[in-house]
Design a protein around this motif. Structure first.
Motif, short mmCIF file in Angstrom:
data_model
loop_
_atom_site.label_atom_id
_atom_site.label_comp_id
_atom_site.label_asym_id
_atom_site.label_seq_id
_atom_site.Cartn_x
_atom_site.Cartn_y
_atom_site.Cartn_z
N ILE A 252 0.84 -1.21 0.00
CA ILE A 252 0.00 0.00 0.00
C ILE A 252 0.87 1.26 0.00
O ILE A 252 0.41 2.36 0.28
CB ILE A 252 -0.97 0.03 1.22
CG1 ILE A 252 -0.21 -0.13 2.54
CG2 ILE A 252 -2.05 -1.02 1.08
CD1 ILE A 252 -1.06 0.10 3.80
N THR B 223 1.90 -2.82 4.11
CA THR B 223 1.00 -3.71 3.38
C THR B 223 -0.41 -3.68 3.96
O THR B 223 -0.59 -3.38 5.14
CB THR B 223 1.50 -5.18 3.45
OG1 THR B 223 1.68 -5.54 4.81
CG2 THR B 223 2.79 -5.37 2.69
N ILE B 224 -1.39 -3.98 3.11
CA ILE B 224 -2.76 -4.22 3.59
C ILE B 224 -2.74 -5.65 4.14
O ILE B 224 -2.17 -6.56 3.53
CB ILE B 224 -3.80 -4.07 2.45
CG1 ILE B 224 -5.23 -4.34 2.94
CG2 ILE B 224 -3.51 -4.99 1.27
CD1 ILE B 224 -6.32 -4.00 1.90
N GLY C 288 -2.90 1.81 8.55
CA GLY C 288 -2.53 1.44 7.17
C GLY C 288 -3.49 2.04 6.18
O GLY C 288 -3.80 3.23 6.22
N TYR D 10 -8.27 -0.88 5.86
CA TYR D 10 -9.12 -2.04 5.60
C TYR D 10 -9.57 -2.72 6.91
O TYR D 10 -10.77 -2.94 7.12
CB TYR D 10 -8.39 -3.04 4.69
CG TYR D 10 -9.20 -4.28 4.41
CD1 TYR D 10 -10.36 -4.21 3.64
CD2 TYR D 10 -8.84 -5.53 4.93
CE1 TYR D 10 -11.13 -5.34 3.39
CE2 TYR D 10 -9.61 -6.65 4.68
CZ TYR D 10 -10.74 -6.56 3.92
OH TYR D 10 -11.50 -7.67 3.68
N GLN D 11 -8.59 -3.02 7.78
CA GLN D 11 -8.96 -3.64 9.06
C GLN D 11 -9.90 -2.72 9.86
O GLN D 11 -10.86 -3.17 10.48
CB GLN D 11 -7.69 -3.96 9.86
CG GLN D 11 -7.90 -4.31 11.31
CD GLN D 11 -8.32 -5.75 11.55
OE1 GLN D 11 -7.52 -6.68 11.41
NE2 GLN D 11 -9.59 -5.94 11.90
N GLU E 238 -2.10 5.87 13.42
CA GLU E 238 -1.15 5.49 12.36
C GLU E 238 0.03 6.46 12.40
O GLU E 238 -0.16 7.66 12.57
CB GLU E 238 -1.86 5.53 11.00
CG GLU E 238 -0.97 5.45 9.78
CD GLU E 238 -0.12 4.17 9.70
OE1 GLU E 238 -0.67 3.06 9.79
OE2 GLU E 238 1.11 4.32 9.57
N ARG E 239 1.26 5.92 12.22
CA ARG E 239 2.44 6.80 12.30
C ARG E 239 2.77 7.48 10.97
O ARG E 239 3.49 8.46 10.96
CB ARG E 239 3.67 6.02 12.83
CG ARG E 239 4.24 5.01 11.87
CD ARG E 239 5.38 4.22 12.52
NE ARG E 239 6.56 5.05 12.73
CZ ARG E 239 7.50 5.28 11.81
NH1 ARG E 239 7.37 4.76 10.60
NH2 ARG E 239 8.55 6.01 12.09
N LEU F 128 -0.72 7.83 4.78
CA LEU F 128 -1.56 6.63 4.85
C LEU F 128 -2.82 6.94 5.66
O LEU F 128 -3.94 6.58 5.27
CB LEU F 128 -0.80 5.47 5.51
CG LEU F 128 0.24 4.73 4.67
CD1 LEU F 128 0.93 3.65 5.51
CD2 LEU F 128 -0.40 4.10 3.43
N GLY G 48 1.64 4.72 17.93
CA GLY G 48 0.73 3.78 18.58
C GLY G 48 1.36 3.02 19.74
O GLY G 48 0.65 2.41 20.53
N ALA H 235 0.82 -4.20 13.78
CA ALA H 235 2.25 -4.23 13.47
C ALA H 235 2.95 -4.86 14.68
O ALA H 235 2.43 -4.79 15.80
CB ALA H 235 2.76 -2.81 13.23
N VAL I 109 4.52 -6.38 9.49
CA VAL I 109 5.58 -5.37 9.45
C VAL I 109 5.87 -4.97 10.91
O VAL I 109 5.02 -5.13 11.78
CB VAL I 109 5.16 -4.12 8.62
CG1 VAL I 109 4.91 -4.50 7.16
CG2 VAL I 109 3.94 -3.43 9.21
N1 SAH Z 1 -4.34 -3.27 9.08
C1 SAH Z 1 -3.75 -2.44 8.07
C2 SAH Z 1 -2.35 -2.88 7.74
C3 SAH Z 1 -1.41 -2.33 8.59
S1 SAH Z 1 0.28 -2.58 8.20
C4 SAH Z 1 -4.53 -2.56 6.79
O1 SAH Z 1 -5.46 -3.34 6.73
O2 SAH Z 1 -4.15 -1.83 5.87
C5 SAH Z 1 0.86 -1.90 9.70
C6 SAH Z 1 0.70 -0.43 9.85
O3 SAH Z 1 1.21 -0.07 11.12
C7 SAH Z 1 1.50 0.38 8.84
O4 SAH Z 1 0.65 1.27 8.17
C8 SAH Z 1 2.54 1.11 9.68
O5 SAH Z 1 2.85 2.40 9.21
C9 SAH Z 1 1.83 1.18 11.02
N2 SAH Z 1 2.71 1.38 12.18
C10 SAH Z 1 3.94 0.85 12.42
N3 SAH Z 1 4.40 1.28 13.61
C11 SAH Z 1 3.45 2.11 14.14
C12 SAH Z 1 3.34 2.87 15.34
N4 SAH Z 1 4.31 2.90 16.27
N5 SAH Z 1 2.21 3.58 15.54
C13 SAH Z 1 1.21 3.58 14.64
N6 SAH Z 1 1.25 2.89 13.48
C14 SAH Z 1 2.36 2.16 13.23
#
Ligand code: SAH
Length: 222
Positions: free
Chosen positions: A64, A69-70, A98, A101-102, A117-118, A122, A145, A162, A215
């Protein structure tokens, strides 16, 4: 809807294609009908790039942007199911919005969802998509987060999408002491486990839900 992707390639977004995905999830042991129905009815192709839309109903993670990733539908279903086990959820926190979707799967199954989200671009895109989908019970935050979102704690449930190397203390602290639960992957790349942790006062009961691949949860914002 105005987004042209809603009309892209009727075949790949057809009811039959989606039903195949649902059958696959059932075959893998997912049984919560509310969750399966939500995945059946939510278009996943609007969350990915047009070039990847034809793969949106495969049970796989897809890029994404920003190295993220999604999540795979199986994992989204499994985590949502694990979260809902134990009764209705009112106040829920999601870490790692992200593409949203979730977030969109979970939102109609709970009263109020807060998501962090960081990566700002996105988050902004996810916000727009959820608005277009008519989802109104979600509040969004650009932040780290790992710190949770204290202002709205305690939470009945927290879902983290994540993987940290160790469970962040702030997330445990922001769980409701009366059965609040945290579902999250923990561990280094290649050796992560999905956990459900349930809080009873000062006790935290951990269950392992299997090996996963996420990730990393990265401290700070981007
Ligand atoms: N559930 C999401 C997928 C998430 S991938 C979906 O369906 O699209 C994991 C996400 O966590 C990424 O977008 C990444 O940027 C975020 N992430 C990683 N570390 C983070 C943090 N400390 N705080 C908030 N988001 C974080």
């Amino acid at each position: 809807m105005s987004d042209p992707r809603h009309n892209a390639g009727i075949g790949m977004t057809s009811a039959r294609t989606r039903e195949r995905l649902i059958q696959r999830l059932r075959d893998q042991g997912l049984a919560n009908l509310a969750v399966l129905d939500r995945i059946r009815n939510l278009p996943r192709h609007v969350f990915v790039d047009e070039a990847l839309a034809s793969r949106a109903y495969e049970d796989t993670a897809l890029p994404i942007g920003f190295g993220q990733t999604i999540s795979q539908p199986f994992i989204v279903a499994k985590m949502t199911e694990a979260l809902l086990l134990g009764g209705p959820l009112h106040n829920v926190l999601e870490i790692g919005t992200g593409c949203g979707y979730q977030t969109a799967v979970l939102a109609p199954l709970v009263t109020r969802l807060s998501t962090v989200e960081r990566v700002k671009p996105l988050l902004d895109r996810a916000k727009l998509r959820l608005k277009e989908l008519g989802i109104k019970n979600v509040r969004f935050r650009h932040g780290d987060g790992m710190q949770g979102w204290k202002a709205h704690a305690p939470y009945d449930a927290i879902l983290c999408a994540a993987a940290p190397l160790a469970v962040p203390k702030a997330l445990l602290e922001q769980l409701s002491p009366k059965g609040g639960r945290l579902v999250l992957p923990v561990g280094p790349e290649g050796a992560q486990e999905l956990y459900r942790i349930v809080r009873r006062d000062d006790h935290f009961i951990r269950d392992k839900l299997g090996g996963v691949s996420f990730v990393p949860l990265v401290a700070g914002t981007a």
